[in-house]
Design an enzyme around this catalytic site. Structure first.
Site, PDB file in Angstrom:
ATOM      1  N   CYS A  48      -3.134  -2.442  -0.354  1.00 23.61           N
ATOM      2  CA  CYS A  48      -3.640  -2.082  -1.681  1.00 23.61           C
ATOM      3  C   CYS A  48      -5.152  -1.840  -1.732  1.00 23.61           C
ATOM      4  O   CYS A  48      -5.607  -0.834  -2.272  1.00 23.61           O
ATOM      5  CB  CYS A  48      -3.330  -3.181  -2.693  1.00 23.61           C
ATOM      6  SG  CYS A  48      -1.914  -4.213  -2.329  1.00 23.61           S
ATOM      7  N   TYR A 179       6.110   5.654  -2.148  1.00 26.81           N
ATOM      8  CA  TYR A 179       4.792   5.670  -2.774  1.00 26.81           C
ATOM      9  C   TYR A 179       3.657   5.697  -1.754  1.00 26.81           C
ATOM     10  O   TYR A 179       2.619   6.324  -1.990  1.00 26.81           O
ATOM     11  CB  TYR A 179       4.635   4.523  -3.784  1.00 26.81           C
ATOM     12  CG  TYR A 179       4.328   3.159  -3.213  1.00 26.81           C
ATOM     13  CD1 TYR A 179       3.018   2.691  -3.147  1.00 26.81           C
ATOM     14  CD2 TYR A 179       5.337   2.308  -2.775  1.00 26.81           C
ATOM     15  CE1 TYR A 179       2.722   1.435  -2.638  1.00 26.81           C
ATOM     16  CE2 TYR A 179       5.051   1.060  -2.270  1.00 26.81           C
ATOM     17  CZ  TYR A 179       3.743   0.626  -2.200  1.00 26.81           C
ATOM     18  OH  TYR A 179       3.452  -0.616  -1.698  1.00 26.81           O
ATOM     19  N   GLU A 183       0.886   8.562  -1.786  1.00 27.57           N
ATOM     20  CA  GLU A 183      -0.521   8.197  -2.001  1.00 27.57           C
ATOM     21  C   GLU A 183      -1.406   8.738  -0.876  1.00 27.57           C
ATOM     22  O   GLU A 183      -2.479   9.293  -1.127  1.00 27.57           O
ATOM     23  CB  GLU A 183      -0.657   6.670  -2.086  1.00 27.57           C
ATOM     24  CG  GLU A 183      -0.084   6.117  -3.378  1.00 27.57           C
ATOM     25  CD  GLU A 183      -0.102   4.600  -3.464  1.00 27.57           C
ATOM     26  OE1 GLU A 183      -0.027   4.076  -4.582  1.00 27.57           O
ATOM     27  OE2 GLU A 183      -0.167   3.923  -2.410  1.00 27.57           O
ATOM     28  N   GLU A 442      -2.801   7.297 -26.951  1.00 26.57           N
ATOM     29  CA  GLU A 442      -2.302   7.370 -28.325  1.00 26.57           C
ATOM     30  C   GLU A 442      -0.944   8.079 -28.389  1.00 26.57           C
ATOM     31  O   GLU A 442      -0.174   7.864 -29.319  1.00 26.57           O
ATOM     32  CB  GLU A 442      -3.316   8.019 -29.263  1.00 26.57           C
ATOM     33  CG  GLU A 442      -3.593   9.469 -29.007  1.00 26.57           C
ATOM     34  CD  GLU A 442      -4.718  10.006 -29.915  1.00 26.57           C
ATOM     35  OE1 GLU A 442      -4.572   9.923 -31.145  1.00 26.57           O
ATOM     36  OE2 GLU A 442      -5.725  10.514 -29.380  1.00 26.57           O
TER      37      GLU A 442
HETATM   38  C1  LIG Z   1      -0.449   1.042   2.572  1.00 21.72           C
HETATM   39  C2  LIG Z   1       0.048   0.010   1.585  1.00 21.72           C
HETATM   40  C3  LIG Z   1      -0.348   0.087   0.272  1.00 21.72           C
HETATM   41  C4  LIG Z   1       0.078  -0.861  -0.645  1.00 21.72           C
HETATM   42  N1  LIG Z   1      -0.327  -0.734  -1.943  1.00 21.72           N
HETATM   43  C5  LIG Z   1       0.052  -1.654  -2.850  1.00 21.72           C
HETATM   44  C6  LIG Z   1      -0.417  -1.572  -4.199  1.00 21.72           C
HETATM   45  O1  LIG Z   1      -1.157  -0.648  -4.568  1.00 21.72           O
HETATM   46  N2  LIG Z   1      -0.040  -2.536  -5.058  1.00 21.72           N
HETATM   47  C7  LIG Z   1       0.780  -3.575  -4.683  1.00 21.72           C
HETATM   48  O2  LIG Z   1       1.082  -4.436  -5.503  1.00 21.72           O
HETATM   49  N3  LIG Z   1       1.258  -3.659  -3.422  1.00 21.72           N
HETATM   50  C8  LIG Z   1       0.904  -2.729  -2.501  1.00 21.72           C
HETATM   51  N4  LIG Z   1       1.350  -2.839  -1.204  1.00 21.72           N
HETATM   52  C9  LIG Z   1       2.295  -3.918  -0.860  1.00 21.72           C
HETATM   53  C10 LIG Z   1       1.570  -5.241  -0.657  1.00 21.72           C
HETATM   54  O3  LIG Z   1       0.550  -5.069   0.302  1.00 21.72           O
HETATM   55  C11 LIG Z   1       2.569  -6.296  -0.190  1.00 21.72           C
HETATM   56  O4  LIG Z   1       3.630  -6.360  -1.119  1.00 21.72           O
HETATM   57  C12 LIG Z   1       1.933  -7.679  -0.096  1.00 21.72           C
HETATM   58  O5  LIG Z   1       0.835  -7.675   0.785  1.00 21.72           O
HETATM   59  C13 LIG Z   1       2.978  -8.701   0.376  1.00 21.72           C
HETATM   60  O6  LIG Z   1       2.377  -9.957   0.561  1.00 21.72           O
HETATM   61  P1  LIG Z   1       3.046 -11.006   1.557  1.00 21.72           P
HETATM   62  O7  LIG Z   1       2.282 -12.279   1.374  1.00 21.72           O
HETATM   63  O8  LIG Z   1       4.494 -11.029   1.386  1.00 21.72           O
HETATM   64  O9  LIG Z   1       2.802 -10.424   3.012  1.00 21.72           O
HETATM   65  P2  LIG Z   1       1.501  -9.914   3.741  1.00 21.72           P
HETATM   66  O10 LIG Z   1       0.386  -9.685   2.801  1.00 21.72           O
HETATM   67  O11 LIG Z   1       1.930  -8.792   4.595  1.00 21.72           O
HETATM   68  O12 LIG Z   1       1.081 -11.143   4.654  1.00 21.72           O
HETATM   69  C14 LIG Z   1       1.855 -11.555   5.742  1.00 21.72           C
HETATM   70  C15 LIG Z   1       0.909 -12.121   6.782  1.00 21.72           C
HETATM   71  O13 LIG Z   1       1.657 -12.848   7.734  1.00 21.72           O
HETATM   72  C16 LIG Z   1       1.098 -12.634   9.012  1.00 21.72           C
HETATM   73  N5  LIG Z   1       2.136 -12.979   9.982  1.00 21.72           N
HETATM   74  C17 LIG Z   1       3.317 -12.340  10.194  1.00 21.72           C
HETATM   75  N6  LIG Z   1       4.054 -13.020  11.106  1.00 21.72           N
HETATM   76  C18 LIG Z   1       3.318 -14.096  11.475  1.00 21.72           C
HETATM   77  C19 LIG Z   1       3.543 -15.192  12.373  1.00 21.72           C
HETATM   78  N7  LIG Z   1       4.695 -15.309  13.034  1.00 21.72           N
HETATM   79  N8  LIG Z   1       2.578 -16.110  12.516  1.00 21.72           N
HETATM   80  C20 LIG Z   1       1.391 -16.016  11.842  1.00 21.72           C
HETATM   81  N9  LIG Z   1       1.145 -15.007  10.970  1.00 21.72           N
HETATM   82  C21 LIG Z   1       2.094 -14.084  10.780  1.00 21.72           C
HETATM   83  C22 LIG Z   1       0.693 -11.180   8.984  1.00 21.72           C
HETATM   84  O14 LIG Z   1      -0.303 -10.906   9.947  1.00 21.72           O
HETATM   85  C23 LIG Z   1       0.163 -11.046   7.554  1.00 21.72           C
HETATM   86  O15 LIG Z   1      -1.215 -11.294   7.483  1.00 21.72           O
HETATM   87  C24 LIG Z   1       0.922  -1.915  -0.248  1.00 21.72           C
HETATM   88  C25 LIG Z   1       1.326  -2.012   1.089  1.00 21.72           C
HETATM   89  C26 LIG Z   1       0.894  -1.061   1.997  1.00 21.72           C
HETATM   90  C27 LIG Z   1       1.328  -1.159   3.432  1.00 21.72           C
END
Ligand SMILES: Cc1cc2nc3c(=O)[nH]c(=O)nc-3n(C[C@H](O)[C@H](O)[C@H](O)COP(=O)(O)OP(=O)(O)OC[C@H]3O[C@@H](n4cnc5c(N)ncnc54)[C@H](O)[C@@H]3O)c2cc1C
Length: 460
Positions: A48, A179, A183, A442
């Site tokens: 995001c 999306y 984008e 509006e």
């Molecule tokens: C290009 C893009 C644009 C986006 N735009 C939007 C937007 O505009 N608005 C919106 O609401 N959402 C958006 N999203 C979606 C949003 O980023 C995700 O829904 C959100 O980050 C999910 O959060 P999470 O905590 O589930 O996972 P994440 O934020 O993905 O966090 C998971 C973390 O776990 C870590 N991890 C994984 N496995 C392990 C392991 N075994 N041990 C240690 N660490 C580990 C990863 O490295 C990561 O840092 C976008 C996603 C992308 C890819």
């Protein structure tokens, strides 16, 4: 009682994991969190936040064009991709540091490195050390899906790499219709790339309201983006610096970069889940109940890894609700209905509630209100663009069940409309609200004429 090293171990320091860890720690429990890449997760590091910064950059082109109609003379603008990427990287690093500081402030132990499960109470760290935890939260997010293993697939980048390209591609083919694909198509086009978008469905943005899909596609076309729908990529060849993408019907597109944005897969593999009885849902995510509890009582999962509604605010809400439920004495289920959301295309999309197709399937009577108009700012500038708004109303209860907007600031608008829809506002409530003039918003409270009214009850 078993002797645990920590009360809670969180795997993954993204949106959901960081929030859960912080709130749990605020209730006084001992929390440890592991992150294998960078604190902040997808949203902050490669989702995001960096995306929105690129979106801002890409929209200046429209501003420069509009300026002339308002009397400004702007010299030939020049864009420098490395400057944008360097500044974006600096902001991402600042946010990462802020997230890390928050964890430290709440005494959450941060482990840099991958964590996996040995059993339902044991986490194995990258160092080989084991941590015994009473409760485990899996918040490992999701990863770009690169589709079937077609020849040349490895030439394609995903959104992860798109944020770090050394230079702006002159021509790029983006495969995908969701999306993220849309984008990035608008970002690259705005910055000056020649963009071809290839999607498998009959139109972009499957799952969105059909009118919105059509409207945005036309707008993208008028900005020079070529959309090829109903097509898949069969093969990618590389000759020198050029990539030739072969579509399934023999059509070929030559570009300098190929990007795949075909959806995202929950990060469930290699986690050691098979050492527990955690069930995987048929949609590929970890199966959880309304409290994010998995089929193993002491293990919970939040965010994209559960593949419910894959958005940052949802992951944050799920993480917070988990901590309130397990440590705060406040059992809190998460309500996934009527989640407002945006697509940061050009122009922008904001939606909340049902699409017309869903409304027609679920309701006895549907009233549809629509309007399309030229945004006021485009009048003097002569820019060729139109905004579109649509309200879907339950014809029996008069509740507004869906709102769909394409146009400037649609994301900002839908946040506020989302409150009204969540509260169960009726069309009468919208009509009783005084307009703010002159605005695009509006139109939402002045749509009087039904474009359509139909349904089972109407036929009786
Ligand atoms: C290009 C893009 C644009 C986006 N735009 C939007 C937007 O505009 N608005 C919106 O609401 N959402 C958006 N999203 C979606 C949003 O980023 C995700 O829904 C959100 O980050 C999910 O959060 P999470 O905590 O589930 O996972 P994440 O934020 O993905 O966090 C998971 C973390 O776990 C870590 N991890 C994984 N496995 C392990 C392991 N075994 N041990 C240690 N660490 C580990 C990863 O490295 C990561 O840092 C976008 C996603 C992308 C890819």
């Amino acid at each position: 009682m078993a002797d645990y090293d920590v009360d809670l171990f969180v795997i993954g320091a993204g949106s959901g994991g960081v929030r859960a860890a912080r709130i749990a720690a605020s209730y006084g429990v001992r929390v440890m969190i592991a992150e294998e890449y960078r604190v902040g997760g997808t949203c902050v590091i490669r989702g995001c936040v960096p995306k929105k910064l690129l979106v801002y950059a890409s929209r200046f082109v429209g501003e420069f064009e509009d300026a002339a109609g308002y009397g400004w003379t702007v010299g030939q603008p020049e864009f420098d991709w490395p400057t944008l990427i360097a500044n974006k990287n600096r902001e991402v690093a600042r946010l990462e540091a802020a997230y890390t500081t928050t964890l430290e402030r709440f005494n959450v132990g941060l482990i840099k490195g991958r964590a996996t499960l040995d059993d339902a109470h044991t986490v194995r760290l990258a160092s080989g050390a084991r941590v015994r935890a009473e409760t485990i939260l899996i918040s490992t997010g999701a990863w770009p899906h690169m589709g079937p293993k077609i020849p040349g697939r490895d030439y394609a980048i995903s959104s992860n790499e798109a944020f770090h390209l050394p230079e702006l591609p002159k021509r790029i083919l983006i495969h995908g219709g969701g999306y993220i694909a849309v984008e990035f198509a608008c970002i690259f086009a705005g910055l000056g790339s020649e963009v071809t978008l290839v999607c498998r469905s009959v139109n972009i943005l499957r799952g969105f309201d059909d009118d919105i899909r059509e409207h945005l596609r036309n707008e993208m076309g008028s900005r020079g983006i070529t959309v090829i729908s109903d097509h898949t990529v069969a093969r990618i060849d590389k000759t020198g610096d050029e990539y030739v993408t072969h579509l399934h019907d023999g059509m070929k597109v030559a570009t300098d970069k190929v990007m795949f944005a075909l959806g995202r897969q929950p990060n469930v593999t290699g986690l050691g889940l098979e050492a527990t009885n955690i069930r995987i849902h048929e949609h590929g995510g970890i199966e959880v109940d309304a409290y994010s509890q998995t089929s193993v009582a002491n293990i919970y999962a939040v965010g994209d890894v559960t593949n419910r509604v894959n958005l940052t605010p949802v992951a944050i809400r799920e993480g917070h609700a988990f901590a309130d439920t397990v440590y705060g004495g406040k059992p809190t289920p998460v309500d996934h209905a009527n989640v407002p959301t945006a697509v940061f295309s050009e122009p922008e999309i904001g939606v909340v509630g049902l699409t017309e197709t869903q409304a027609s399937e679920r309701l006895d009577k549907v009233d549809v209100y629509k309007t399309t108009f030229r945004p006021m700012k485009a009048t003097l500038s002569g820019r060729n663009t139109r905004a579109f708004m649509k309200l879907l109303v339950d014809g029996i209860t008069e509740r507004v069940v869906g709102c769909h907007i394409v146009g400037p600031d649609a994301a900002e608008l839908i946040q506020i409309v989302g409150i009204a829809v969540k509260m169960g506002a009726t069309k009468r409530d919208f009509d009783a609200t005084m307009a703010v003039h002159p605005t695009a918003a509006e139109e939402l409270v002045t749509m009087r004429e039904k474009a359509l009214s139909y349904g089972r009850a109407a036929a009786e």
